[in-house]
Design an enzyme around this catalytic site. Sequence first.
Site, PDB file in Angstrom:
ATOM      1  N   GLU A   1     -12.686  15.580  14.379  1.00 19.97           N
ATOM      2  CA  GLU A   1     -11.962  14.211  14.344  1.00 19.97           C
ATOM      3  C   GLU A   1     -12.237  13.985  12.707  1.00 19.97           C
ATOM      4  O   GLU A   1     -12.436  13.040  12.353  1.00 19.97           O
ATOM      5  CB  GLU A   1     -13.217  13.529  15.170  1.00 19.97           C
ATOM      6  CG  GLU A   1     -13.819  12.510  14.896  1.00 19.97           C
ATOM      7  CD  GLU A   1     -14.418  11.567  16.244  1.00 19.97           C
ATOM      8  OE1 GLU A   1     -14.215  12.244  16.968  1.00 19.97           O
ATOM      9  OE2 GLU A   1     -15.291  11.824  15.967  1.00 19.97           O
TER      10      GLU A   1
ATOM     11  N   SER B   1     -14.797  11.225  25.516  1.00 23.16           N
ATOM     12  CA  SER B   1     -14.130  10.900  23.812  1.00 23.16           C
ATOM     13  C   SER B   1     -13.618   9.618  24.019  1.00 23.16           C
ATOM     14  O   SER B   1     -13.155   9.352  25.551  1.00 23.16           O
ATOM     15  CB  SER B   1     -13.751  12.083  23.789  1.00 23.16           C
ATOM     16  OG  SER B   1     -12.821  11.239  22.608  1.00 23.16           O
TER      17      SER B   1
ATOM     18  N   LYS C   1     -15.944  19.950  23.130  1.00 17.21           N
ATOM     19  CA  LYS C   1     -15.948  18.088  22.369  1.00 17.21           C
ATOM     20  C   LYS C   1     -16.707  18.656  21.025  1.00 17.21           C
ATOM     21  O   LYS C   1     -16.228  18.098  20.271  1.00 17.21           O
ATOM     22  CB  LYS C   1     -17.194  17.200  23.822  1.00 17.21           C
ATOM     23  CG  LYS C   1     -17.700  16.446  22.874  1.00 17.21           C
ATOM     24  CD  LYS C   1     -16.167  15.345  23.066  1.00 17.21           C
ATOM     25  CE  LYS C   1     -16.413  13.923  22.430  1.00 17.21           C
ATOM     26  NZ  LYS C   1     -17.097  13.493  21.278  1.00 17.21           N
TER      27      LYS C   1
ATOM     28  N   HIS D   1     -13.617  19.331  19.285  1.00 17.18           N
ATOM     29  CA  HIS D   1     -13.265  18.192  18.983  1.00 17.18           C
ATOM     30  C   HIS D   1     -13.281  17.229  18.345  1.00 17.18           C
ATOM     31  O   HIS D   1     -12.727  16.897  17.010  1.00 17.18           O
ATOM     32  CB  HIS D   1     -12.898  17.373  20.279  1.00 17.18           C
ATOM     33  CG  HIS D   1     -12.718  15.916  20.629  1.00 17.18           C
ATOM     34  ND1 HIS D   1     -13.716  14.988  20.114  1.00 17.18           N
ATOM     35  CD2 HIS D   1     -11.441  15.064  20.222  1.00 17.18           C
ATOM     36  CE1 HIS D   1     -12.893  13.547  20.018  1.00 17.18           C
ATOM     37  NE2 HIS D   1     -11.798  13.462  20.807  1.00 17.18           N
ATOM     38  N   ASN D   2     -14.657  16.951  17.935  1.00 14.46           N
ATOM     39  CA  ASN D   2     -15.388  16.313  17.011  1.00 14.46           C
ATOM     40  C   ASN D   2     -15.260  17.152  15.547  1.00 14.46           C
ATOM     41  O   ASN D   2     -14.969  16.250  14.327  1.00 14.46           O
ATOM     42  CB  ASN D   2     -16.426  15.955  16.829  1.00 14.46           C
ATOM     43  CG  ASN D   2     -17.046  15.138  18.345  1.00 14.46           C
ATOM     44  OD1 ASN D   2     -16.863  14.571  18.790  1.00 14.46           O
ATOM     45  ND2 ASN D   2     -18.176  14.938  18.018  1.00 14.46           N
TER      46      ASN D   2
HETATM   47  C1  6PG Z   1     -15.599  10.822  20.260  1.00 15.52           C
HETATM   48  C2  6PG Z   1     -15.946  10.377  19.794  1.00 15.52           C
HETATM   49  C3  6PG Z   1     -18.076  10.515  19.622  1.00 15.52           C
HETATM   50  C4  6PG Z   1     -19.229  10.480  18.362  1.00 15.52           C
HETATM   51  C5  6PG Z   1     -18.629   9.380  17.352  1.00 15.52           C
HETATM   52  C6  6PG Z   1     -19.826   9.327  16.147  1.00 15.52           C
HETATM   53  O1  6PG Z   1     -14.916  12.064  20.925  1.00 15.52           O
HETATM   54  O2  6PG Z   1     -15.699   9.713  21.315  1.00 15.52           O
HETATM   55  O3  6PG Z   1     -16.340  11.665  17.870  1.00 15.52           O
HETATM   56  O4  6PG Z   1     -18.414  11.167  20.937  1.00 15.52           O
HETATM   57  O5  6PG Z   1     -20.038  10.996  18.600  1.00 15.52           O
HETATM   58  O6  6PG Z   1     -17.830   9.050  17.708  1.00 15.52           O
HETATM   59  O7  6PG Z   1     -19.894  10.389  15.672  1.00 15.52           O
HETATM   60  P1  6PG Z   1     -20.761  10.710  14.583  1.00 15.52           P
HETATM   61  O8  6PG Z   1     -20.907   9.774  14.451  1.00 15.52           O
HETATM   62  O9  6PG Z   1     -20.976  12.121  13.956  1.00 15.52           O
HETATM   63  O10 6PG Z   1     -19.705   9.909  12.615  1.00 15.52           O
END
Ligand code: 6PG
Length: 489
Positions: A199, A138, A192, A195-196
């Site tokens: 996010e 990330s 991960k 995490h997303n």
């Molecule tokens: C990270 C992000 C990354 C992610 C993008 C796009 O941790 O660096 O989570 O891995 O792929 O931010 O995600 P979306 O296109 O689904 O918003």
Amino acid sequence: MTQAANIGHIAIVGLGVMGRNLALNLADHGHTVIAYDLQPAAALQAQEAAVARGAAASGQVLAVATPAELVAALAPPRKILLMVNAGAPVDAVLERLLPLLAAGDIVIDGGNSRFTDTERRSAALAARGLHFVGSGISGGEEGARHGPALMPGGSAEAWAAIRPLFEAIAAQAHGQPCVAHIGPGGAGHYVKMVHNGIEYADMQLICEAYALLAAAGLDNDPMAAVFARWNAGPLQSYLIEITAKILAQRDADTGRHVLDLILDKAGQKGTGQWTLVDAAERAVVVSAMGAAVDARVLSSLKAARVAASTQLAGPDGRIDPATLPGGAEAWVALVHDALMAAKIVAYAQGFELMATAGRERGWGLDLAAIARLWRGGCIIRAQFLDRIAEAQAAPSTAGAPVANLMLAPWFRDTLARVQGPWREVLATAVRTGVPVPAMSAALAYHDSWRSPRLSANLLQAQRDFFGAHTYERIDRPAGQHFHTEWPQA
Ligand code: 6PG
């Protein structure tokens, strides 16, 4: 293109921006990186970029033209980091590489792969005596270049072999590298994925705060100052920091704020949806993440929303600061607290999901270590993760881990303090028609947790009525099931 043998410490397959930046990061730390891409120009570009850094660089990047050259250039046990798109491209690369590898070699997938795919690939490689490491990475392009957060999953043996490389390139937080061996198999990609999911929720909550401030008439420049101020307090985080910068940015062509020119249709690549599907299968509630994914979906229905906006009646989505107790300044403070409260819930849900999956899968996840490694490098890095790490490390007063992060002392006390403003903000949003799906889903979750008795007694009665599904009684021992002969129509 290099023909040298046995000199590479690691190879990278896929030299897009992420792969190239990781190659440069590794070379900065003295490692020789073998670069291979289906497009030879991309590998050469990475090599040239490494050369262009000049004498300061202690390592190097060497481009190769074929998988066979890549394998020959690496010292055994070989370490090969795949930075290709998740899904079929990973399997395609593996198909080409596997016949060339020897027992003990390690293939690392650094993409956002689905953890179930990682488990499948791990088993397939293990059957050939090879290691497969599914590693969350990330931090985007900047993180890859100067310090990402890394979440590797795989065998302890593979971790021991890649550890020096990963610790060298990871971001640092509180003097520690933002990397930890997450667990076996797909554990790294699972963490991960969560995490997303977090996010997604965190980003949506910030978007709702932006909408609430804008609805009350706050313009972008003063709002940029508000977010910059928030970033100096308990909400300090990378996402708040970039929001302040985004709000202030002007478009070179028009002089207008870039934000005002961006179409309100959100994209998504799938990790948020995977989190929801996985949580539903484990019966873990991640409603703030669900609201965030739904908000992206609804945003993408732009034309339908524009049409519906002239047909569905309701308030106009404007908040008159004069009608708010304390006016605009007090409103900013209320929204701050609502954001804090909902953010606690989003993280509580994410950590509960990891706790459940870790238990069910037998991964032995160290949630405190995960919170610590997320303090730097990754997209959700935030001061508040210190508190989560403390809460996950410290047993509750009862001697067992708290059932939910909301119940850990700092979070419990913060929720008690900010819930008045949270309710006030949501009441105002509901009255004026500002959509705040994630903030309100978070409050409903919080209020469900604090309800000793919910309305599920009626639900059980309905189930028993139409399907004789039976129910338990409050005046009889648990585990005994009863049925009522309800009057049928
Ligand atoms: C990270 C992000 C990354 C992610 C993008 C796009 O941790 O660096 O989570 O891995 O792929 O931010 O995600 P979306 O296109 O689904 O918003």
